[in-house]
Design a protein around this motif. Structure first.
Motif, mmCIF file in Angstrom:
data_model
loop_
_atom_site.group_PDB
_atom_site.id
_atom_site.type_symbol
_atom_site.label_atom_id
_atom_site.label_comp_id
_atom_site.label_asym_id
_atom_site.label_seq_id
_atom_site.Cartn_x
_atom_site.Cartn_y
_atom_site.Cartn_z
ATOM 1 N N GLY A 337 43.001 69.915 137.173
ATOM 2 C CA GLY A 337 42.530 70.686 138.312
ATOM 3 C C GLY A 337 42.951 69.988 139.595
ATOM 4 O O GLY A 337 43.443 68.853 139.566
ATOM 5 N N LEU A 338 42.758 70.669 140.713
ATOM 6 C CA LEU A 338 43.184 70.123 141.995
ATOM 7 C C LEU A 338 42.039 69.531 142.804
ATOM 8 O O LEU A 338 42.262 68.996 143.894
ATOM 9 C CB LEU A 338 43.876 71.216 142.827
ATOM 10 N N GLY A 339 40.811 69.616 142.260
ATOM 11 C CA GLY A 339 39.672 69.004 142.936
ATOM 12 C C GLY A 339 39.508 69.523 144.359
ATOM 13 O O GLY A 339 39.823 70.677 144.676
ATOM 14 N N HIS A 340 39.037 68.657 145.251
ATOM 15 C CA HIS A 340 38.790 69.091 146.629
ATOM 16 C C HIS A 340 40.083 69.252 147.424
ATOM 17 O O HIS A 340 40.061 69.746 148.558
ATOM 18 C CB HIS A 340 37.857 68.102 147.339
ATOM 19 N N GLY A 348 45.600 77.637 145.819
ATOM 20 C CA GLY A 348 44.980 76.439 145.260
ATOM 21 C C GLY A 348 43.982 76.724 144.159
ATOM 22 O O GLY A 348 43.977 76.054 143.117
ATOM 23 N N TRP A 349 43.100 77.709 144.363
ATOM 24 C CA TRP A 349 42.111 78.026 143.335
ATOM 25 C C TRP A 349 42.786 78.504 142.050
ATOM 26 O O TRP A 349 42.405 78.088 140.957
ATOM 27 C CB TRP A 349 41.147 79.101 143.855
ATOM 28 N N LEU A 350 43.785 79.375 142.187
ATOM 29 C CA LEU A 350 44.470 79.902 141.007
ATOM 30 C C LEU A 350 45.174 78.794 140.242
ATOM 31 O O LEU A 350 45.049 78.698 139.010
ATOM 32 C CB LEU A 350 45.474 80.977 141.430
ATOM 33 N N ASN A 351 45.916 77.948 140.947
ATOM 34 C CA ASN A 351 46.633 76.868 140.266
ATOM 35 C C ASN A 351 45.670 75.881 139.626
ATOM 36 O O ASN A 351 45.953 75.332 138.556
ATOM 37 C CB ASN A 351 47.557 76.158 141.258
ATOM 38 N N SER A 352 44.547 75.659 140.272
ATOM 39 C CA SER A 352 43.555 74.761 139.698
ATOM 40 C C SER A 352 42.984 75.332 138.399
ATOM 41 O O SER A 352 42.801 74.608 137.411
ATOM 42 C CB SER A 352 42.430 74.521 140.717
ATOM 43 N N LEU A 353 42.751 76.643 138.390
ATOM 44 C CA LEU A 353 42.236 77.286 137.173
ATOM 45 C C LEU A 353 43.289 77.252 136.054
ATOM 46 O O LEU A 353 42.951 77.042 134.880
ATOM 47 C CB LEU A 353 41.841 78.725 137.475
ATOM 48 N N PHE A 357 42.606 75.645 132.333
ATOM 49 C CA PHE A 357 42.566 76.428 131.099
ATOM 50 C C PHE A 357 43.792 76.234 130.204
ATOM 51 O O PHE A 357 43.763 76.638 129.041
ATOM 52 C CB PHE A 357 42.402 77.917 131.427
ATOM 53 N N THR A 358 44.866 75.648 130.710
ATOM 54 C CA THR A 358 46.078 75.538 129.889
ATOM 55 C C THR A 358 46.365 74.120 129.415
ATOM 56 O O THR A 358 47.262 73.928 128.580
ATOM 57 C CB THR A 358 47.323 76.034 130.663
ATOM 58 N N ASN A 428 62.774 67.855 134.017
ATOM 59 C CA ASN A 428 62.514 68.052 135.438
ATOM 60 C C ASN A 428 61.035 68.357 135.635
ATOM 61 O O ASN A 428 60.284 68.449 134.678
ATOM 62 C CB ASN A 428 63.392 69.166 136.017
ATOM 63 N N SER A 429 60.638 68.508 136.867
ATOM 64 C CA SER A 429 59.252 68.846 137.171
ATOM 65 C C SER A 429 59.178 70.269 137.675
ATOM 66 O O SER A 429 60.002 70.680 138.501
ATOM 67 C CB SER A 429 58.680 67.882 138.217
ATOM 68 N N GLY A 430 58.216 71.031 137.190
ATOM 69 C CA GLY A 430 58.132 72.425 137.599
ATOM 70 C C GLY A 430 56.954 73.137 136.983
ATOM 71 O O GLY A 430 55.830 72.669 137.059
ATOM 72 N N ILE A 431 57.224 74.280 136.333
ATOM 73 C CA ILE A 431 56.244 75.192 135.741
ATOM 74 C C ILE A 431 55.378 75.826 136.830
ATOM 75 O O ILE A 431 55.444 77.020 137.071
ATOM 76 C CB ILE A 431 55.367 74.502 134.670
ATOM 77 N N LEU A 432 54.530 75.022 137.464
ATOM 78 C CA LEU A 432 53.789 75.452 138.657
ATOM 79 C C LEU A 432 54.303 74.641 139.833
ATOM 80 O O LEU A 432 54.296 73.415 139.791
ATOM 81 C CB LEU A 432 52.281 75.209 138.490
#
Length: 500
Positions: A337-340, A348-353, A357-358, A428-432
């Motif tokens: 999660g992305l915390g505060h 931010g909320w969507l990516n944190s969720l 969940f994944t 590499n780095s990605g996905i989100l």
């Protein structure tokens, strides 16, 4: 509601809207400077977020070295700066040190739009550039009768191509050390990078080789669009158009298939693996057509494909690859999660969720996206392609298109043709990849949240996916406007009747 009240309300709304637009334009003024204290606040926040969430911060740069650069660029903030200065003096060289092609800075959208409304003075020459060569492709100074398309440029203000690359590449991100993509970037926008990274001059000393092979020197003036009527007309016409991000585009702008039954040849061009273009449907129709027409040679052109959705590359790979495959050996994030900090991330909320969940924590302390590590993709049974496949790659072949190239590389009927891909062969780095939006300046920094190590990867040497057949650019092809990579494929097909 009375007409007088209605008109008064509409007038009030108009005044509020006009005032807000005026405020936005003032806030996004390219000349506006931010005090050093505000810049340091943004920078300190960015460092906190990168250290907490960047999944590959120390992949190619050890922590003590990265700490040195974090401190170096913090200490370089000694005075107020414009967004352009903050971006290219601080953010660009910092993010480049990560050696992650998905980590880079950008301006606020309104700021970029305003910059587009006014063409900027710049170095006047566009050039095709590769490690030892610069060939002129366009000269903004139309009255120049000396420097024409195809002229071999040897030095600019005393700097040769390697010296220019060494300077400019320090501000341009790559996956690992796969720098071929930056030569393509310079070829597309040398005046842009030169203007933002190196100081503008009223005149430039350009050394070149003339048509007889003699080295000569000339002086070219700075290109100033304010004195160019064609540039002003171009700007006016562009401002009448809908913003490119909002204007619907034809599917052909994202993918196309052209067939030549007489030569049993098809050319499939996929400019992106993004959401647009209805790619799964396009694949189904295309490979059904290839089967019905008995096309035995397929060219898949990924030279402008900067990546996109993983599902869109796997869907294509299933028509080509003969054996089952996975997306990755590991796909990991630093947190679930992305915390505060989520308020600083776009969506931010969507990516944190999604992280929550994944992912699940494993013994290595990282949070693994198990689906991409475990799910097995099987070759398509229907319309699976059995003919000869030529995949065209180069520097802009990046991210998901690199994953595709890696997935099919080494198969007997597949030949990768071109140059080193910009995306890392190891991973590499990605996905989100949301943006971190810095609160003081509103500058944006792309922040990948997952680190992906390719399925059955090779060594972590920082290189991109390599072609099986290397076809570099040539001066002759640039002068004659020839596609050397496609020409080479056509030669192979012509000389190989057994595969038709």
């Amino acid at each position: 509601m009375s007409n007088r009240f209605r008109h008064g309300l509409l007038f009030s709304v108009f005044i509020i809207f006009a005032a807000s637009c005026g405020t936005a334009r003032k806030a996004m003024d390219p000349a506006k400077k931010f005090p050093a204290e505000a810049l340091r606040k943004d920078y300190t926040l960015l460092r906190e977020i990168m250290e907490a969430f960047h999944p590959a911060l120390y992949w190619y740069t050890p922590k003590d070295t990265m700490d040195y650069y974090f401190n170096k660029y913090y200490n370089a903030i000694t005075d107020s700066m414009t967004r352009q200065q903050f971006g290219f003096t601080i953010l660009a060289p910092l993010t480049t040190k990560v050696h992650c092609g998905h980590t880079s800075f950008n301006y606020p959208r309104a700021y970029s739009r305003r910059k587009r409304e006014h063409a900027q003075p710049s170095f006047p020459l566009f050039m095709k550039i590769w490690p030892d060569t610069m060939v002129l492709t366009s000269n903004l100074n139309k009255k120049d009768s000396v420097l024409k398309r195809g002229t071999l440029i040897t030095r600019i203000n005393g700097l040769d191509v390697q010296q220019l690359a060494d300077t400019l590449f320090r501000f341009m991100p790559t996956d690992g050390y796969a720098e071929n993509v930056n030569y393509i970037r310079l070829s597309a926008a040398f005046p842009y990078y030169h203007r933002n990274i190196m100081e503008l001059s009223k005149n430039y000393t350009v050394e070149y080789t003339d048509s007889t092979g003699i080295e000569r020197t000339t002086t070219v003036p700075l290109f100033d669009p304010a004195t160019d009527s064609l540039a002003r007309t171009f700007i006016r016409n562009r401002n009448k158009q809908i913003d490119p991000e909002e204007k619907p585009a034809k599917w052909e702008n994202f993918r196309s298939l052209k067939t030549d039954s007489a030569h049993s040849l098809a050319i499939m061009t996929i400019h992106s693996f993004g959401n647009k273009g209805r790619l799964p449907s396009f694949y189904r129709k295309s490979f059904r057509q290839l089967r019905k027409k008995n096309i035995s040679n397929l060219v898949i052109d990924l030279r402008t494909n900067g990546g996109g959705k993983v599902n869109n590359y796997t869907a294509l790979a299933r028509y080509i690859r003969d054996t089952p495959f996975k997306v990755a050996d590991t796909v990991t994030a630093m947190h679930n999660g992305l915390g505060h900090y989520k308020r600083y991330f776009s969506s931010g909320w969507l990516n944190s969720l999604i992280l929550f969940f994944t992912t699940s924590r494993r013994d290595d302390g990282r949070y693994h996206f198990r689906y991409w590590e475990k799910h097995v993709f099987h070759p398509r049974g229907r319309n699976h392609y059995k003919g000869k496949v030529f995949v065209l790659i180069n520097g802009p072949t990046f991210s998901a298109s690199t994953l595709f190239a890696h997935a099919v590389k080494g198969q007997p009927n597949v030949l990768l043709v071109g140059e080193e891909a910009g995306g890392g062969a190891y991973g590499n780095s990605g996905i989100l990849i949301p943006d971190v939006i810095l609160p003081e300046t509103k500058m944006k920094v792309r922040m990948p949240l997952f680190r992906l190590v390719q399925y059955r990867h090779g060594p972590k040497d920082g290189r991109g996916v390599m072609p099986d057949l290397y076809v570099p650019p040539t001066v002759s092809n640039i002068r004659n406007d020839r596609d050397g990579k496609m020409d080479r494929v056509m030669e192979i097909i012509k000389d190989s009747p057994a595969i038709q």
